[in-house]
Design an enzyme around this catalytic site. Structure first.
Site, PDB file in Angstrom:
ATOM      1  N   GLU A  54       0.825  -1.216   0.000  1.00 12.02           N
ATOM      2  CA  GLU A  54       0.000   0.000   0.000  1.00 12.02           C
ATOM      3  C   GLU A  54       0.854   1.259   0.000  1.00 12.02           C
ATOM      4  OE1 GLU A  54      -4.450  -0.758   1.839  1.00 12.02           O
ATOM      5  OE2 GLU A  54      -3.040   0.341   3.042  1.00 12.02           O
TER       6      GLU A  54
ATOM      7  N   HIS B 165       8.378 -26.958  -1.141  1.00 11.06           N
ATOM      8  CA  HIS B 165       7.766 -28.091  -1.839  1.00 11.06           C
ATOM      9  C   HIS B 165       6.663 -27.619  -2.785  1.00 11.06           C
ATOM     10  CE1 HIS B 165       9.804 -31.123   0.750  1.00 11.06           C
ATOM     11  NE2 HIS B 165       9.922 -30.038   1.494  1.00 11.06           N
TER      12      HIS B 165
ATOM     13  N   LYS C 105     -13.684  -0.110  -4.203  1.00 10.62           N
ATOM     14  CA  LYS C 105     -14.736   0.230  -3.233  1.00 10.62           C
ATOM     15  C   LYS C 105     -15.871   0.972  -3.929  1.00 10.62           C
ATOM     16  CE  LYS C 105     -11.914   0.882   0.904  1.00 10.62           C
ATOM     17  NZ  LYS C 105     -11.404   1.892   1.817  1.00 10.62           N
TER      18      LYS C 105
HETATM   19  O1  PA5 Z   1      -3.615   1.006   5.816  1.00 11.02           O
HETATM   20  C1  PA5 Z   1      -4.727   1.459   5.629  1.00 11.02           C
HETATM   21  O2  PA5 Z   1      -4.983   2.669   5.708  1.00 11.02           O
HETATM   22  C2  PA5 Z   1      -5.878   0.534   5.317  1.00 11.02           C
HETATM   23  O3  PA5 Z   1      -5.438  -0.770   5.170  1.00 11.02           O
HETATM   24  C3  PA5 Z   1      -6.899   0.592   6.438  1.00 11.02           C
HETATM   25  O4  PA5 Z   1      -6.288   0.234   7.635  1.00 11.02           O
HETATM   26  C4  PA5 Z   1      -8.079  -0.344   6.149  1.00 11.02           C
HETATM   27  O5  PA5 Z   1      -8.644  -0.028   4.915  1.00 11.02           O
HETATM   28  C5  PA5 Z   1      -9.124  -0.223   7.241  1.00 11.02           C
HETATM   29  O6  PA5 Z   1      -9.586   1.078   7.344  1.00 11.02           O
HETATM   30  P1  PA5 Z   1     -10.420   1.559   8.583  1.00 11.02           P
HETATM   31  O7  PA5 Z   1      -9.593   1.436   9.801  1.00 11.02           O
HETATM   32  O8  PA5 Z   1     -10.785   2.967   8.284  1.00 11.02           O
HETATM   33  O9  PA5 Z   1     -11.647   0.667   8.669  1.00 11.02           O
END
Ligand code: PA5
Length: 447
Positions: A286, A307, A421
């Site tokens: 990310e 394996h 999303k």
């Molecule tokens: O790293 C990030 O920002 C994302 O992976 C969020 O943690 C994830 O989408 C969850 O978001 P939230 O805590 O708003 O539910």
């Protein structure tokens, strides 16, 4: 015993020409300056830098947690339900699973929900929970993420039926201080609640209440976790390449990338680190994967995956490098018995410790992969403990920020995750998404 996260680059030397390292040095120094002076892209999300120290000194936080933990004990709670996804889930699971076979006691079992939408799994967990005595921790910074919102609706309904009006005493939320549906609901229903700091992004939040609350309530020594992370923090201020393991790690990754190896395979001979690798994938994927740049983080657990993926790693397309997470010491003494009556050709292993064989498997594999054209980085901690895991988390967070800045991107945003999303919301009929829904339906019809 060396106290630091240690880097061994002896099987990646071919990447490390002096002139190439020198060419990267100014970028690393600049990236480090950006972190220290809070001056780089996304600097509003640099709260993770001094988070370990801040949390260690937060006496109110610790006393609130202790109170809840005592209550959980007095109520004979046998299970924690933890609802969250991505950064609001991965870090906790990484630490719990890493320590599962290394703690001298059992931590409180956690049922994870809200991290995917597989109905059969969710239904089964709800069924099991009907007969459990549980508290629920709901974690969502935004408070609007679909998967945890769905899971919490289901759990909340079950808890209301099971515990009546008192259910709200068993719900702990971790969310934004002011914004979002979860904050609103916490106020309305009187849930106990902790704050996700504004300046800490999801994937950097394991050392904030996001990770610390469930870990503490499950029985993990978060003081040790934070102390380990805090001690690793001193590396941030070292501007000497040969002394700064994160500089060396980032340099090796970038030089591999520049030399046609845009994939990093994180491996370990300790499958307890499976979820740590998952956490790492989220952190690096990310953070770096944007503007059509970035190293693709993938993982494998050995010897299991030798394996399956072993053949590809040894002989397939040479487009990746490997990073092994290792332990310098293991204290397990489980030994193979002598069985002369079994004619399996394995008697030469009699009386050897499994841990010793695993270490030899690691060295043998690293050399074989390197001989097959895969540069191998080895990152090790002295042994598996909550303290050293804290160090490792901080090491990877810091290196990830450095690496992102060296790519010239903002390591703290994730604009790309909105695409799926929005499509999902549109196809599910969320108000406000009507036009996109029409476009998508047309696309689907023309497929
Ligand atoms: O790293 C990030 O920002 C994302 O992976 C969020 O943690 C994830 O989408 C969850 O978001 P939230 O805590 O708003 O539910």
């Amino acid at each position: 015993m060396n106290d630091k996260v240690k880097l061994d680059l002896s099987l990646a030397k071919e990447l490390l020409q002096e002139k190439d390292i020198n060419q990267l040095l100014p970028y690393l120094s600049h990236a480090q300056k950006n972190i220290i002076e809070r001056s780089g892209l996304g600097n509003e999300f640099l709260g993770w830098v001094d988070l370990p120290e801040r949390m260690l000194n937060d006496k109110k936080f610790f006393s609130e947690l202790e109170e809840i933990k005592n209550e959980i004990k007095n109520n004979n709670v046998d299970t924690l339900v933890m609802i969250g996804i991505g950064g609001s889930y991965m870090g906790t699971r990484a630490i719990i699973e890493a320590l599962r076979y290394y703690l001298p006691y059992e931590s409180l079992p956690i049922v994870y929900l809200g991290h995917h939408l597989e109905a059969a799994y969710i239904e089964k967990q709800l069924k099991i929970l009907e007969n459990s005595n549980y508290y629920t921790i709901v974690i969502s910074k935004s408070g609007t993420t679909t998967e945890p919102a769905i899971a919490f609706r289901l759990i909340r309904e079950q808890m209301k039926n099971k515990y009546g009006e008192q259910y709200s005493k068993r719900v702990i939320t971790i969310t934004d201080e002011k914004k979002g549906a979860l904050r609103k609901l916490s106020v309305e229903e009187g849930y106990r609640s902790f704050i996700v700091p504004d300046n800490v992004g999801g994937r950097y939040s394991v050392l904030s209440p996001v990770g610390l609350v469930p870990l503490y309530l499950a029985g993990i020594d978060i003081n040790e976790l934070l102390s380990g992370a805090n001690s690793q923090r001193s590396d941030i201020f070292i501007d000497d390449w040969s002394e700064n393991a994160a500089f060396q790690y980032v340099t090796t990754r970038h030089l591999a990338y520049q030399k046609g190896k845009p994939i990093e395979m994180l491996t370990s001979f300790y499958p307890s680190l499976f979820y740590l690798a998952e956490w790492w994938k989220q952190l690096y994927g990310e953070s770096e994967g944007k503007n059509n740049l970035g190293i693709l983080p993938v993982s494998a657990m050995f010897t299991t995956d030798l394996h399956s993926l072993g053949q590809y790693i040894q002989d397939g397309l040479r487009v990746f490098f490997e990073t092994i997470i290792s332990l310098e010491n293991q204290f397990n003494t489980l030994t193979i018995p002598s069985s002369r009556d079994v004619d399996d050709g394995m008697e030469f292993l009699a009386n050897k410790r499994i841990s010793e064989i695993n270490q030899i498997a690691e060295s043998a594999t690293a050399i074989a992969h390197h001989d097959g054209g895969v540069p191998v980085i080895k990152i090790s901690i002295p042994y598996m403990s909550v303290y050293y895991l804290g160090k490792l988390l901080y090491f990877f967070e810091y290196a990830c920020a450095l690496s992102g800045y060296c790519f010239g991107i903002n390591p703290f945003d994730q604009p790309g995750v909105e695409a799926y999303k929005n499509n999902m919301y549109a196809l599910l009929g969320k108000p406000g998404y009507e036009e996109l829904a029409m476009q998508l339906k047309e696309k689907i019809n023309n497929l």
